[in-house]
Design a protein around this motif. Structure first.
Motif, PDB file in Angstrom:
ATOM      1  N   LEU A 146      43.060  21.994  35.693  1.00 29.01           N
ATOM      2  CA  LEU A 146      43.793  20.760  35.418  1.00 29.01           C
ATOM      3  C   LEU A 146      43.336  19.633  36.332  1.00 29.01           C
ATOM      4  CD1 LEU A 146      47.438  22.053  34.903  1.00 29.01           C
ATOM      5  CD2 LEU A 146      46.098  20.758  33.250  1.00 29.01           C
ATOM      6  N   LEU A 147      43.199  19.930  37.609  1.00 25.41           N
ATOM      7  CA  LEU A 147      42.770  18.916  38.562  1.00 25.41           C
ATOM      8  C   LEU A 147      41.380  18.397  38.222  1.00 25.41           C
ATOM      9  CD1 LEU A 147      43.986  20.470  41.945  1.00 25.41           C
ATOM     10  CD2 LEU A 147      45.068  18.648  40.630  1.00 25.41           C
ATOM     11  N   GLU A 148      40.465  19.293  37.881  1.00 26.79           N
ATOM     12  CA  GLU A 148      39.102  18.884  37.558  1.00 26.79           C
ATOM     13  C   GLU A 148      39.056  18.053  36.280  1.00 26.79           C
ATOM     14  OE1 GLU A 148      37.051  22.565  37.410  1.00 26.79           O
ATOM     15  OE2 GLU A 148      36.985  22.817  39.598  1.00 26.79           O
ATOM     16  N   ARG A 149      39.804  18.474  35.275  1.00 30.34           N
ATOM     17  CA  ARG A 149      39.825  17.750  33.996  1.00 30.34           C
ATOM     18  C   ARG A 149      40.311  16.320  34.198  1.00 30.34           C
ATOM     19  NH1 ARG A 149      44.413  19.019  29.405  1.00 30.34           N
ATOM     20  NH2 ARG A 149      44.516  16.915  28.549  1.00 30.34           N
ATOM     21  N   HIS A 150      41.408  16.151  34.895  1.00 31.11           N
ATOM     22  CA  HIS A 150      41.975  14.818  35.023  1.00 31.11           C
ATOM     23  C   HIS A 150      41.227  13.971  36.049  1.00 31.11           C
ATOM     24  CE1 HIS A 150      45.231  15.288  32.186  1.00 31.11           C
ATOM     25  NE2 HIS A 150      45.379  16.512  32.632  1.00 31.11           N
ATOM     26  N   ARG A 151      40.589  14.610  37.004  1.00 28.01           N
ATOM     27  CA  ARG A 151      39.720  13.860  37.915  1.00 28.01           C
ATOM     28  C   ARG A 151      38.604  13.191  37.125  1.00 28.01           C
ATOM     29  NH1 ARG A 151      35.996  17.658  41.077  1.00 28.01           N
ATOM     30  NH2 ARG A 151      35.142  17.733  38.979  1.00 28.01           N
ATOM     31  N   ASP A 152      37.987  13.934  36.230  1.00 26.13           N
ATOM     32  CA  ASP A 152      36.867  13.399  35.455  1.00 26.13           C
ATOM     33  C   ASP A 152      37.327  12.346  34.452  1.00 26.13           C
ATOM     34  OD1 ASP A 152      35.276  15.141  36.866  1.00 26.13           O
ATOM     35  OD2 ASP A 152      35.220  16.664  35.301  1.00 26.13           O
ATOM     36  N   GLU A 153      38.489  12.585  33.811  1.00 31.09           N
ATOM     37  CA  GLU A 153      38.988  11.618  32.841  1.00 31.09           C
ATOM     38  C   GLU A 153      39.407  10.318  33.527  1.00 31.09           C
ATOM     39  OE1 GLU A 153      42.077  13.417  30.553  1.00 31.09           O
ATOM     40  OE2 GLU A 153      40.716  14.776  29.487  1.00 31.09           O
ATOM     41  N   LEU A 154      39.956  10.423  34.721  1.00 27.74           N
ATOM     42  CA  LEU A 154      40.385   9.235  35.456  1.00 27.74           C
ATOM     43  C   LEU A 154      39.209   8.308  35.731  1.00 27.74           C
ATOM     44  CD1 LEU A 154      42.559   7.651  37.076  1.00 27.74           C
ATOM     45  CD2 LEU A 154      41.822   8.942  39.069  1.00 27.74           C
ATOM     46  N   ALA A 155      38.061   8.888  36.033  1.00 24.78           N
ATOM     47  CA  ALA A 155      36.897   8.082  36.394  1.00 24.78           C
ATOM     48  C   ALA A 155      36.292   7.353  35.195  1.00 24.78           C
ATOM     49  CB  ALA A 155      35.831   8.965  37.039  1.00 24.78           C
TER      50      ALA A 155
END
Length: 223
Positions: free
Chosen positions: A64-73
């Motif tokens: 979850l953290l990795e997915r949303h980190r990438d989407e945020l950018a």
């Protein structure tokens, strides 16, 4: 649609339900207070079905953290690199995209900005996330405000990063406040910082940089 395609679609839909449910429960109850069984039940799946997608609660949390980190950018990068207008206009659009994603994913961002797991691997992920954000902000400053002494870039990058994260946490507790308020605050913080920088010849270059006049090419990164 073939049987294989239907199977892939069903698997992708189940994974999305698991992730969305887990994000909400982790944010509401914390990592320790949420069980795999609870996630599976609220997602409408069996535990064996959930384990087909994730081997453990820790793996699910990190995914979850990795997915949303990438989407945020993604959205802020588009606004900064490909948006129209001068630097000030693109800066406003960039921060609006950043806070827009936070607004759309409030449960996830409680996880992103607060580590409640007590897990060493997750704690390391948070440190890496903060380092990447800080280095991105340093790259922005280095590109757009070349007069800043190199030794000052890291603390200034951290100041921008911590301002973004702090405002996001503040906003999650006050969802009635308009997004424009936070965007304006970050633009004011960033433009104020830029306005204090002196060009190599001793003249202030901040006013020009903050309004975007003569702005150099954008760097490969964003807030």
């Amino acid at each position: 649609m073939s049987e294989i395609e239907r199977s892939r679609a069903a698997r992708a839909e189940a994974r999305t339900r698991i992730e969305d449910t887990a994000a909400r429960l982790f944010a509401e109850r914390g990592f320790a207070g949420t069980t795999i069984g609870e996630i599976a039940a609220e997602a409408g799946l069996s535990k064996p079905m959930l384990y087909r997608h994730f081997d453990s609660k820790q793996e699910l949390h990190l995914a979850l953290l990795e997915r949303h980190r990438d989407e945020l950018a993604a959205a802020p990068v588009r606004e900064l690199l490909h948006g129209e207008g001068d630097l000030a206009t693109r800066m406003t659009a960039m921060y609006d995209a950043w806070f827009g994603y936070v607004q759309s994913h409030p449960y996830t961002w409680r996880m992103m900005f607060r580590d409640t797991t007590g897990d060493a691997q997750v704690a390391a992920f948070h440190r890496e996330l903060q380092r990447r954000q800080r280095e991105t902000d340093m790259a922005l400053l280095r590109e757009f405000v070349p007069g800043i002494p190199e030794v000052e870039l890291e603390p200034l990058g951290e100041a921008i990063r911590s301002s973004l994260y702090g405002l996001a946490l503040w906003w999650l507790e006050r969802p009635d406040r308009p997004r424009e308020l936070l965007v304006a605050a970050m633009v004011r913080i960033t433009r104020g910082l830029i306005s204090t920088v002196e060009a190599p010849g001793g003249e202030h270059q901040g006013a020009e940089a903050a309004t975007g006049q003569g702005t150099p090419g954008a760097p490969d990164g964003t807030n």
